[in-house]
Design a protein around this motif. Structure first.
Motif, PDB file in Angstrom:
ATOM      1  N   ASP A 136       0.945  -1.118  -0.001  1.00 44.24           N
ATOM      2  CA  ASP A 136      -0.076  -0.039  -0.217  1.00 44.24           C
ATOM      3  C   ASP A 136       0.943   1.218  -0.052  1.00 44.24           C
ATOM      4  OD1 ASP A 136      -1.355   2.248   1.627  1.00 44.24           O
ATOM      5  OD2 ASP A 136      -2.955   1.050   0.845  1.00 44.24           O
ATOM      6  N   PRO A 137       0.737   2.051  -0.933  1.00 41.63           N
ATOM      7  CA  PRO A 137       1.630   3.342  -1.269  1.00 41.63           C
ATOM      8  C   PRO A 137       1.630   4.227   0.009  1.00 41.63           C
ATOM      9  CG  PRO A 137      -0.243   3.422  -2.609  1.00 41.63           C
ATOM     10  CD  PRO A 137      -0.293   2.087  -2.018  1.00 41.63           C
ATOM     11  N   HIS A 142       4.391   5.873   5.356  1.00 47.25           N
ATOM     12  CA  HIS A 142       4.256   6.041   6.751  1.00 47.25           C
ATOM     13  C   HIS A 142       5.333   5.413   7.400  1.00 47.25           C
ATOM     14  CE1 HIS A 142       2.834   6.586  10.802  1.00 47.25           C
ATOM     15  NE2 HIS A 142       3.088   5.055  10.984  1.00 47.25           N
ATOM     16  N   LEU A 143       5.827   4.104   6.687  1.00 47.00           N
ATOM     17  CA  LEU A 143       6.643   3.083   7.329  1.00 47.00           C
ATOM     18  C   LEU A 143       8.023   3.472   6.831  1.00 47.00           C
ATOM     19  CD1 LEU A 143       6.939   0.360   8.763  1.00 47.00           C
ATOM     20  CD2 LEU A 143       6.978  -0.619   6.181  1.00 47.00           C
ATOM     21  N   THR A 144       8.254   4.036   5.802  1.00 42.30           N
ATOM     22  CA  THR A 144       9.687   4.298   5.241  1.00 42.30           C
ATOM     23  C   THR A 144      10.086   5.668   5.064  1.00 42.30           C
ATOM     24  OG1 THR A 144       9.077   4.029   2.859  1.00 42.30           O
ATOM     25  CG2 THR A 144       9.575   2.115   4.140  1.00 42.30           C
ATOM     26  N   GLY A 145       8.992   6.505   4.968  1.00 37.88           N
ATOM     27  CA  GLY A 145       9.164   8.135   4.548  1.00 37.88           C
ATOM     28  C   GLY A 145       9.305   8.078   3.182  1.00 37.88           C
ATOM     29  N   ASN A 148       6.262   3.885  -2.671  1.00 36.39           N
ATOM     30  CA  ASN A 148       6.916   2.526  -2.934  1.00 36.39           C
ATOM     31  C   ASN A 148       6.757   2.258  -4.520  1.00 36.39           C
ATOM     32  OD1 ASN A 148       4.028   2.202  -3.710  1.00 36.39           O
ATOM     33  ND2 ASN A 148       3.686   0.473  -2.201  1.00 36.39           N
ATOM     34  N   ALA A 149       6.359   3.401  -5.297  1.00 31.83           N
ATOM     35  CA  ALA A 149       6.227   3.571  -6.744  1.00 31.83           C
ATOM     36  C   ALA A 149       7.764   2.846  -7.410  1.00 31.83           C
ATOM     37  CB  ALA A 149       5.945   4.561  -7.292  1.00 31.83           C
ATOM     38  N   THR A 176       2.390  -4.013   8.787  1.00 33.91           N
ATOM     39  CA  THR A 176       2.606  -4.877   7.750  1.00 33.91           C
ATOM     40  C   THR A 176       1.664  -5.891   7.604  1.00 33.91           C
ATOM     41  OG1 THR A 176       4.648  -5.755   8.024  1.00 33.91           O
ATOM     42  CG2 THR A 176       4.742  -3.580   6.976  1.00 33.91           C
ATOM     43  N   ASP A 177       1.020  -6.484   8.637  1.00 32.53           N
ATOM     44  CA  ASP A 177       0.249  -7.698   8.839  1.00 32.53           C
ATOM     45  C   ASP A 177      -1.285  -7.681   8.401  1.00 32.53           C
ATOM     46  OD1 ASP A 177      -0.581  -6.105  10.895  1.00 32.53           O
ATOM     47  OD2 ASP A 177      -0.528  -7.707  12.358  1.00 32.53           O
ATOM     48  N   ASP A 178      -1.687  -6.525   7.688  1.00 33.63           N
ATOM     49  CA  ASP A 178      -2.964  -6.368   7.237  1.00 33.63           C
ATOM     50  C   ASP A 178      -3.341  -7.695   6.369  1.00 33.63           C
ATOM     51  OD1 ASP A 178      -5.428  -5.720   5.374  1.00 33.63           O
ATOM     52  OD2 ASP A 178      -5.727  -4.406   7.323  1.00 33.63           O
TER      53      ASP A 178
END
Length: 251
Positions: A136-137, A142-145, A148-149, A176-178
């Protein structure tokens, strides 16, 4: 050419096939909340090293690596793309199996100058371990700053070039577990022809001490390590997504 090296592991067993020499390069633009190597973020804090020095170090222990090879990780090794390319060219000249462990954070799909360097690098790359942190972008940002494109575009580039991939995904409770995200990740992986393996890694807290040494608050303080059972459940969700795309019935 000089590269900046964080450390070298002489006997790696989880960073590609066989026993490997693992080179950790400095530099990473991502700021993953669960990063366990924050000391690799700054490029210039590494040890200045020549590619030829690393190859010579490999050759001294070559007998250990008969069924393995050289893996370069980080940090984000693509931060030092020219040095990485030189290292892999030298490695292949010496008959060494090469593996790149990356999250593709610096990939620029429309940059012609980078594309030329990447083409040369990938010509000398036997395997890529690609870390897809979140499908999810918005959650990835939020997770990495970062969005993810670039990561997904890099996966497609590897697939077009026929580069074998191992996909890695770290499962963190609440991040990341959804199941829907995991299934969507599986669907993306299922669209790639050259994925050869899937590593679902349970989140751990072994890097917490480094944050204390750096005098920095740990972003996921209080988030528990993930159990092996939970990691297995996450893997099942990803595999379900792969089967859905490839129309493989459950057994």
């Amino acid at each position: 050419m000089i590269g900046y090296v964080h450390s070298v592991e002489s006997f790696g067993t989880v960073d590609g096939p066989g026993i490997r020499m693992v080179v950790f390069l400095q530099g990473c633009p991502m700021r993953c909340l669960y990063c366990h190597n924050p000391d690799t973020w700054d490029v210039k804090k590494g040890t200045p090293t020549k590619a030829s020095e690393l190859i010579e170090r490999y050759r001294k222990n070559k007998a250990f690596y008969s069924k393995g090879g050289l893996t370069v990780t980080g940090g984000e090794p693509l931060v030092q793309l020219p040095f990485l390319t030189e290292l892999f060219v030298l490695a292949k000249e010496n008959g060494i199996h090469t593996c790149l462990d990356t999250a593709a954070a610096t990939y620029l799909p429309d940059n012609a100058e980078q594309a030329q360097l990447l083409d040369r690098l990938l010509e000398h790359t036997d395997l890529v371990m690609l870390d897809i942190k979140q499908i999810d972008p918005d959650k990835h940002r939020h997770l990495t700053g970062m969005d993810n494109a670039r990561v997904l575009a890099f996966a497609r580039l590897l697939d077009r070039k026929g580069i074998p991939m191992w996909i890695r995904h770290t499962v963190v409770e609440g991040y990341t577990d959804d199941p829907a995200d995991l299934t969507a990740l599986g669907e993306f992986i299922g669209s790639l022809r050259y994925v050869k393996a899937l590593d679902v890694l349970p989140y751990h807290t072994m890097g917490v001490g480094k944050y204390k040494e750096l005098g920095t608050a740990y972003p996921l303080d209080g988030v528990p390590p993930l159990s092996k059972d939970a990691a297995a459940t996450a893997r099942d969700c990803i595999l379900a997504g792969i089967r859905k795309v490839r129309d493989i019935p459950e057994t």
